[in-house]
Write a protein that holds these residues in place. Structure first.
Motif, PDB file in Angstrom:
ATOM      1  N   SER A  34      16.187  -0.113   6.566  1.00  0.00           N
ATOM      2  CA  SER A  34      16.565  -1.408   5.994  1.00  0.00           C
ATOM      3  C   SER A  34      16.842  -2.468   7.045  1.00  0.00           C
ATOM      4  O   SER A  34      16.776  -3.662   6.762  1.00  0.00           O
ATOM      5  CB  SER A  34      17.811  -1.242   5.111  1.00  0.00           C
ATOM      6  N   THR A  35      17.156  -2.042   8.259  1.00  0.00           N
ATOM      7  CA  THR A  35      17.489  -2.993   9.322  1.00  0.00           C
ATOM      8  C   THR A  35      16.241  -3.626   9.911  1.00  0.00           C
ATOM      9  O   THR A  35      15.334  -2.914  10.363  1.00  0.00           O
ATOM     10  CB  THR A  35      18.269  -2.288  10.451  1.00  0.00           C
ATOM     11  N   GLN A  36      16.186  -4.947   9.888  1.00  0.00           N
ATOM     12  CA  GLN A  36      15.044  -5.650  10.450  1.00  0.00           C
ATOM     13  C   GLN A  36      14.932  -5.359  11.932  1.00  0.00           C
ATOM     14  O   GLN A  36      15.930  -5.338  12.662  1.00  0.00           O
ATOM     15  CB  GLN A  36      15.187  -7.154  10.218  1.00  0.00           C
ATOM     16  N   GLY A  37      13.721  -5.083  12.392  1.00  0.00           N
ATOM     17  CA  GLY A  37      13.493  -4.755  13.787  1.00  0.00           C
ATOM     18  C   GLY A  37      13.443  -3.266  14.030  1.00  0.00           C
ATOM     19  O   GLY A  37      12.993  -2.814  15.082  1.00  0.00           O
ATOM     20  N   SER A  38      13.862  -2.491  13.056  1.00  0.00           N
ATOM     21  CA  SER A  38      13.833  -1.035  13.175  1.00  0.00           C
ATOM     22  C   SER A  38      12.672  -0.487  12.350  1.00  0.00           C
ATOM     23  O   SER A  38      12.678  -0.579  11.127  1.00  0.00           O
ATOM     24  CB  SER A  38      15.152  -0.436  12.674  1.00  0.00           C
ATOM     25  N   GLY A  39      11.692   0.051  13.033  1.00  0.00           N
ATOM     26  CA  GLY A  39      10.543   0.620  12.338  1.00  0.00           C
ATOM     27  C   GLY A  39       9.631  -0.401  11.699  1.00  0.00           C
ATOM     28  O   GLY A  39       8.888  -0.078  10.763  1.00  0.00           O
ATOM     29  N   ASP A  40       9.653  -1.634  12.191  1.00  0.00           N
ATOM     30  CA  ASP A  40       8.853  -2.696  11.586  1.00  0.00           C
ATOM     31  C   ASP A  40       7.368  -2.348  11.478  1.00  0.00           C
ATOM     32  O   ASP A  40       6.698  -2.750  10.529  1.00  0.00           O
ATOM     33  CB  ASP A  40       8.994  -3.994  12.385  1.00  0.00           C
ATOM     34  N   ASN A  41       6.848  -1.634  12.459  1.00  0.00           N
ATOM     35  CA  ASN A  41       5.419  -1.335  12.485  1.00  0.00           C
ATOM     36  C   ASN A  41       5.068   0.011  11.848  1.00  0.00           C
ATOM     37  O   ASN A  41       3.897   0.410  11.859  1.00  0.00           O
ATOM     38  CB  ASN A  41       4.896  -1.371  13.927  1.00  0.00           C
ATOM     39  N   ASN A  42       6.073   0.719  11.298  1.00  0.00           N
ATOM     40  CA  ASN A  42       5.780   1.963  10.597  1.00  0.00           C
ATOM     41  C   ASN A  42       4.870   1.674   9.413  1.00  0.00           C
ATOM     42  O   ASN A  42       5.027   0.663   8.722  1.00  0.00           O
ATOM     43  CB  ASN A  42       7.066   2.626  10.115  1.00  0.00           C
ATOM     44  N   LEU A  43       3.944   2.583   9.156  1.00  0.00           N
ATOM     45  CA  LEU A  43       2.925   2.354   8.146  1.00  0.00           C
ATOM     46  C   LEU A  43       3.161   3.158   6.877  1.00  0.00           C
ATOM     47  O   LEU A  43       3.730   4.251   6.919  1.00  0.00           O
ATOM     48  CB  LEU A  43       1.544   2.713   8.705  1.00  0.00           C
ATOM     49  N   ALA A  44       2.694   2.590   5.772  1.00  0.00           N
ATOM     50  CA  ALA A  44       2.686   3.294   4.487  1.00  0.00           C
ATOM     51  C   ALA A  44       1.385   2.952   3.779  1.00  0.00           C
ATOM     52  O   ALA A  44       0.869   1.834   3.910  1.00  0.00           O
ATOM     53  CB  ALA A  44       3.879   2.886   3.628  1.00  0.00           C
ATOM     54  N   PRO A  45       0.826   3.891   3.023  1.00  0.00           N
ATOM     55  CA  PRO A  45      -0.436   3.626   2.335  1.00  0.00           C
ATOM     56  C   PRO A  45      -0.280   2.633   1.190  1.00  0.00           C
ATOM     57  O   PRO A  45       0.697   2.682   0.446  1.00  0.00           O
ATOM     58  CB  PRO A  45      -0.852   5.013   1.823  1.00  0.00           C
ATOM     59  N   LEU A  46      -1.239   1.744   1.053  1.00  0.00           N
ATOM     60  CA  LEU A  46      -1.229   0.783  -0.054  1.00  0.00           C
ATOM     61  C   LEU A  46      -1.508   1.494  -1.379  1.00  0.00           C
ATOM     62  O   LEU A  46      -1.073   1.045  -2.435  1.00  0.00           O
ATOM     63  CB  LEU A  46      -2.276  -0.303   0.196  1.00  0.00           C
TER      64      LEU A  46
END
Length: 324
Positions: A231-243
């Motif tokens: 939930s924290t901005q900047g933490s894991g921002d580029n982690n991916l999830a399938p559309l």
């Protein structure tokens, strides 16, 4: 004798010219056989390269389709998205919708080099993007269509156009419809082309607000997505999830079924099924895979017709990332 009966051939010609001036001729100059004499092997060359790229990384197919979309939404399908920044030139790669997000540029460069070996100086990068989008869709199990070609490449790009014309994942349904209508595409086209999210992935920064703050989302789906998107901005921002949760590397209609189940990953995805004017079309596609596939092919052809450069406009780039 009626006025129609006395119309002269010259009047008919003049009227035809007036229509051309009013409505333009660019898309009419595109054709499926544009390279039949000048580069007859272009389609087989591109197809082979795309199949190889997608076999190496399934996700690449979605990335190449997205490149075509991001190109066409900025001053038409002219290859401008492929241009690198230089000391004297600002391209579109660092626009918000593209920076650290758009991919596949190396694949396009490789395809261009292979096409140049077969027929140097003939095929535009804009056409390579159009053919690649079709072949990527087919490689992931989607429909085929006859790609119209004959585009030329832009010598310019528009950073502001990329920032303003490509709809972000925060858009409402009305904003999405307006954005597509500004390109000459209907609300139906918008829902259909959004189906490209049947494959591909999104970064956490683009769906964090939805999975933590929105209520029109299936609870277990939100919980699953939160596990890989803090939930924290900047933490894991580029982690991916399938559309598309179930089949992220296959062209099918699961994307729409997910929307009906309130499992759209992006805010803009779920807006297509949110007690609005597009709900019925989403339901139709969710239960009709064949109608979605055929409409998607037609919508991609329509997308490819957006303001192409033809004739003596633009150029045929030797390298897709820079003007000649």
């Amino acid at each position: 004798m009626t006025a129609a009966a006395t119309t002269t051939p010259m009047a008919i010609v003049s009227f035809s010219l007036l229509l051309l001036l009013l409505f333009g001729t660019s898309s009419a100059q595109l054709s499926t056989n544009f390279y039949s004499s000048s580069c007859p092997n272009v389609f087989s060359t591109v197809k082979s390269a795309v199949q190889s790229a997608v076999a190496s990384e399934k996700r690449m197919g979605a990335s190449l389709v997205r490149l075509f979309y991001h190109d066409c939404f900025v001053n038409g399908c002219d290859g401008s998205v492929l241009l690198d920044d230089t000391a004297n030139f600002t391209g579109e790669k660092n626009a918000a919708p593209n920076k650290n997000s758009a991919r596949g540029f190396g694949v396009i460069d490789n395809i261009k080099s292979q096409v140049e070996k077969v027929c140097p100086g003939v095929v535009s990068c804009a056409d390579i993007l159009a053919i690649t989008a079709r072949d990527s869709t087919v490689a992931l199990g989607g429909p085929s269509w006859a790609v119209k070609v004959g585009r030329r490449d832009a010598r310019t790009a528009s950073l502001s156009g990329a920032n303003n014309n490509i709809p972000p994942p925060t858009f409402s349904l009305s904003s999405l419809i307006s954005s597509f209508q500004a390109q000459g595409l209907s609300a139906k086209d918008m829902v259909t082309l959004s189906g490209a999210h049947t494959f591909g992935q999104a970064q956490c920064t683009n769906f964090r607000a939805r999975i933590y703050n929105e209520t029109n989302i299936e609870a277990s789906f939100a919980t699953t997505r939160r596990a890989n998107c803090p939930s924290t901005q900047g933490s894991g921002d580029n982690n991916l999830a399938p559309l598309d949760l179930q089949t992220p590397t296959t062209f099918d209609n699961r994307y729409y079924a997910n929307l009906v189940s309130l499992k759209g990953l992006l805010h803009s995805d779920q807006q297509l099924f949110s007690n609005g004017s597009t709900d019925s079309q989403v339901r139709s596609y969710a239960s009709g895979a064949s109608s979605f596939a055929s409409n998607f092919a037609a919508a991609m052809i329509k997308l490819g017709d957006l303001s192409p450069l033809t004739g003596s406009s633009g150029e045929i780039r030797k390298v897709c990332s820079k003007i000649n």
